[in-house]
Design a protein around this motif. Structure first.
Motif, mmCIF file in Angstrom:
data_model
loop_
_atom_site.group_PDB
_atom_site.id
_atom_site.type_symbol
_atom_site.label_atom_id
_atom_site.label_comp_id
_atom_site.label_asym_id
_atom_site.label_seq_id
_atom_site.Cartn_x
_atom_site.Cartn_y
_atom_site.Cartn_z
ATOM 1 N N PHE A 267 0.858 -1.193 0.000
ATOM 2 C CA PHE A 267 0.000 0.000 0.000
ATOM 3 C C PHE A 267 0.888 1.234 0.000
ATOM 4 C CE2 PHE A 267 -2.646 3.369 1.703
ATOM 5 C CZ PHE A 267 -3.800 3.199 0.947
ATOM 6 N N SER A 268 0.508 2.231 -0.837
ATOM 7 C CA SER A 268 1.255 3.492 -0.921
ATOM 8 C C SER A 268 0.353 4.658 -0.559
ATOM 9 C CB SER A 268 1.811 3.701 -2.333
ATOM 10 O OG SER A 268 2.879 2.797 -2.577
ATOM 11 N N ALA A 269 0.904 5.603 0.199
ATOM 12 C CA ALA A 269 0.217 6.836 0.572
ATOM 13 C C ALA A 269 1.270 7.912 0.739
ATOM 14 C CB ALA A 269 -0.582 6.637 1.863
ATOM 15 N N GLY A 323 -11.581 8.190 0.959
ATOM 16 C CA GLY A 323 -10.643 8.973 1.738
ATOM 17 C C GLY A 323 -10.075 8.282 2.963
ATOM 18 N N GLN A 324 -10.343 7.002 3.117
ATOM 19 C CA GLN A 324 -9.845 6.237 4.262
ATOM 20 C C GLN A 324 -9.044 5.037 3.763
ATOM 21 O OE1 GLN A 324 -10.280 7.150 7.419
ATOM 22 N NE2 GLN A 324 -11.797 8.771 7.122
ATOM 23 N N VAL A 325 -8.215 4.502 4.660
ATOM 24 C CA VAL A 325 -7.457 3.283 4.366
ATOM 25 C C VAL A 325 -8.041 2.165 5.219
ATOM 26 C CG1 VAL A 325 -5.187 2.184 4.321
ATOM 27 C CG2 VAL A 325 -5.398 4.641 3.862
ATOM 28 N N TRP A 326 -8.303 1.032 4.578
ATOM 29 C CA TRP A 326 -8.995 -0.078 5.226
ATOM 30 C C TRP A 326 -8.159 -1.351 5.160
ATOM 31 C CZ3 TRP A 326 -13.553 1.722 7.250
ATOM 32 C CH2 TRP A 326 -14.096 2.868 6.672
ATOM 33 N N MET A 327 -8.419 -2.223 6.103
ATOM 34 C CA MET A 327 -7.780 -3.532 6.090
ATOM 35 C C MET A 327 -8.822 -4.603 6.444
ATOM 36 S SD MET A 327 -4.911 -5.333 8.565
ATOM 37 C CE MET A 327 -3.712 -4.029 8.439
ATOM 38 N N ILE A 328 -8.783 -5.716 5.690
ATOM 39 C CA ILE A 328 -9.577 -6.894 6.032
ATOM 40 C C ILE A 328 -8.587 -8.037 6.235
ATOM 41 C CG2 ILE A 328 -11.377 -8.516 5.340
ATOM 42 C CD1 ILE A 328 -12.578 -6.354 3.614
ATOM 43 N N PRO A 329 -8.185 -8.309 7.476
ATOM 44 C CA PRO A 329 -7.319 -9.464 7.724
ATOM 45 C C PRO A 329 -8.163 -10.730 7.844
ATOM 46 C CG PRO A 329 -7.718 -8.313 9.781
ATOM 47 C CD PRO A 329 -8.471 -7.558 8.719
ATOM 48 N N ALA A 342 -7.606 2.542 9.277
ATOM 49 C CA ALA A 342 -6.330 3.086 9.752
ATOM 50 C C ALA A 342 -6.539 4.474 10.354
ATOM 51 C CB ALA A 342 -5.331 3.164 8.605
ATOM 52 N N GLU A 343 -6.172 4.615 11.613
ATOM 53 C CA GLU A 343 -6.123 5.946 12.221
ATOM 54 C C GLU A 343 -4.773 6.600 11.990
ATOM 55 O OE1 GLU A 343 -7.240 6.052 16.316
ATOM 56 O OE2 GLU A 343 -9.359 6.257 15.803
ATOM 57 N N ARG A 344 -3.761 5.748 11.808
ATOM 58 C CA ARG A 344 -2.448 6.244 11.440
ATOM 59 C C ARG A 344 -1.726 5.116 10.698
ATOM 60 N NH1 ARG A 344 1.179 7.450 16.356
ATOM 61 N NH2 ARG A 344 1.590 5.211 16.214
#
Length: 496
Positions: A267-269, A323-329, A342-344
């Motif tokens: 992932f890139s930001a 506008g947010q970054v998400w994860m599905i583990p 992601a908060e950070r």
């Protein structure tokens, strides 16, 4: 094969001398299905081979196989119920007896095992240490209605192999009988004749099992059991096709021997480029999610933990939306599919929602296409494997509600079912990497083109199979992802 209105009259015909527990499960599910009016009967046929029955009896003692199994041999009393009848006038007959066809006026579905009507062909395949292709056909025309290529998670134990194979067959039969007609134009004829199952074949199977388990035990005692490694490389400019070079083209992500890394995602930001992985810690026997940052001069840093829960975590699918970054583990042990925000980046994540509950799903992979959110996941049912079964879910919004696809499971094939990375676009089409588990878990990748994806059907074709092998690589790739000129994969190799 289901009627559009009302109940479909379905008749199941079984060999009365060869009744398995998986067939009892099939009858129970069909009887409970709201769209099925069920009847069943018994036909005359041969009993199971004596050598096979001896083998499964011995396995129960040798491997402490407690509880019920798909290949348990039952008598007719286990099938007693209001559904017993001759099936006269049934619209559809599911004939699993292997006996000659009668003069049924309705549609008749039969299952072929490597092209043979006799299910001895399935037993022979497992004795040979291989899977068996099971195909449901219209017995009158030979038209293919569906197929299943089961994964065999433990080829050294016949009973466990049959748990996987018969569960795949159970799901195939249910899909053909109760789901939308997904048959194709292929036509098959039952021409194969399986060899007889004798004591010699069973003895050879037992000796191979013993040798394999001794070899595995010795490697564990000597600290030589294989483990997963993450590898990465820079992509050539304009390399949009999915072709992989030899192992020597990759740089390996080092570890300290107390853990291993697998399931790499990128992932890139604005904060940078990050590599998210499953970190499996040997001391705790549990997976967590860790992340590494990319340094242009030196490559990826050592991964640091970013998410840990009470259950094993893996397959950290990370993506951006709204506008947010998400994860599905993967949270298979919790039997749910969870969404984190992601908060950070990359190290602070909060639980946002449970997307699906009560789902035995692995490697959930979401993407947006055609105005809908889609989720591909490997699912496990009854006593089967999630190496061979792909289910699809869809929703209008990422947070749901998520609905199961009408044709689930859309794929029952150990060669190209389980997800293995992000779905991507190439050449105007959607593509998905899938695990090839036909020769064991994570044996390689299947690159699949999605030919159709809507609420009615999901169809794919396998474009290529990728397997990388060297003296230090036993299996893989197992996952494939690309982003910003970097490609990541994981491979299985012996401990150094």
């Amino acid at each position: 094969m289901r009627t559009k209105t009302g109940q479909a009259s379905v008749h199941v015909r079984l060999n009365g001398a060869r009744l398995w527990r998986w067939q009892r499960e099939l009858v129970a599910r069909l009887a409970a299905h709201p769209a099925v009016d069920l009847s069943m009967s018994f036909a005359d046929g041969p009993p199971p081979p004596r050598a096979f029955m001896l083998l499964t009896t011995l396995e129960r003692f040798a491997f402490r196989l407690h509880g019920e199994h798909a290949c348990d041999h039952l008598d007719r009393t286990a099938f007693e119920g209001p559904w017993i009848g001759d099936g006269h006038g049934a619209r559809l007959t599911l004939d699993l007896s292997g006996s000659p066809l009668g003069d049924d006026p309705g549609d008749v579905v039969r299952v072929l095992y490597d092209g043979a009507v006799d299910d001895d062909a399935l037993l022979v395949a497992l004795l040979d240490g291989r899977s068996c292709e099971m195909t449901a056909i219209d017995a009158r025309s030979g038209r293919v209605l569906g197929s299943a290529q089961p994964a065999i998670e433990d080829p050294a134990v016949m009973t466990r192999g049959l748990d996987c194979a018969y569960t795949a067959l159970l799901r195939l039969c249910l899909r053909v009988v109760t789901g939308p007609d997904a048959g194709d134009e292929a036509v098959l004829a039952a021409v194969a004749t399986p060899p007889a199952i004798g004591l010699g074949a069973v003895t050879r199977f037992g000796l191979r099992t013993l040798a394999g388990k001794l070899d595995h035990r010795l490697k564990l005692l000597c600290g030589q059991a294989p483990r997963w490694f993450v590898a990465w490389r820079h992509l050539d400019a304009g390399n949009g096709d999915v072709t992989l070079p030899g192992v020597e083209a990759y740089r390996f992500l080092p570890d300290d021997g107390l853990r291993y890394y697998a399931d790499p995602f990128l992932f890139s930001a604005r904060e940078g480029t990050f590599l998210f992985v499953e970190e499996y810690v040997e001391a705790t026997r549990k997976g967590i999610i860790s992340a590494a940052s990319f340094e242009p001069d030196t490559g990826f840093t050592t991964p640091k933990p970013v998410l840990e829960t009470a259950v094993h975590l893996s397959y950290p699918l990370v993506f951006a939306h709204d506008g947010q970054v998400w994860m599905i583990p993967e949270t298979l042990q919790a039997q749910s599919i969870e969404l984190y925000r992601a908060e950070r980046l990359p190290d602070v994540w909060v639980h946002e929602a449970t997307l699906l509950n009560g789902v035995d799903g692995s490697d959930a992979t979401v993407f947006h296409d055609g105005g809908l959110w889609w989720m591909f996941a490997a699912t496990r049912d009854w006593r089967g494997s999630n190496w061979d079964t792909l289910s699809v879910f869809y929703a209008e919004q990422l947070l749901g509600p998520w609905q199961p696809h009408a044709a689930n499971p859309v794929v029952i094939d150990s060669r190209c079912a389980r997800p293995a990375g992000h779905v991507f676009q190439h050449g105007g089409a959607l593509w998905r990497p899938a695990q090839d588990c036909s020769d064991g878990y994570g044996a390689g990748l299947a690159i699949c083109r999605i030919e159709q994806l809507d609420r009615e059907a999901m169809r794919q074709s396998v474009h290529s199979i990728i397997r990388l092998r060297t003296e230090g690589v036993l299996r893989g790739p197992h996952t494939l992802n690309r982003l910003g000129g970097i490609e990541v994969i994981d491979l299985l190799g012996p401990r150094s």
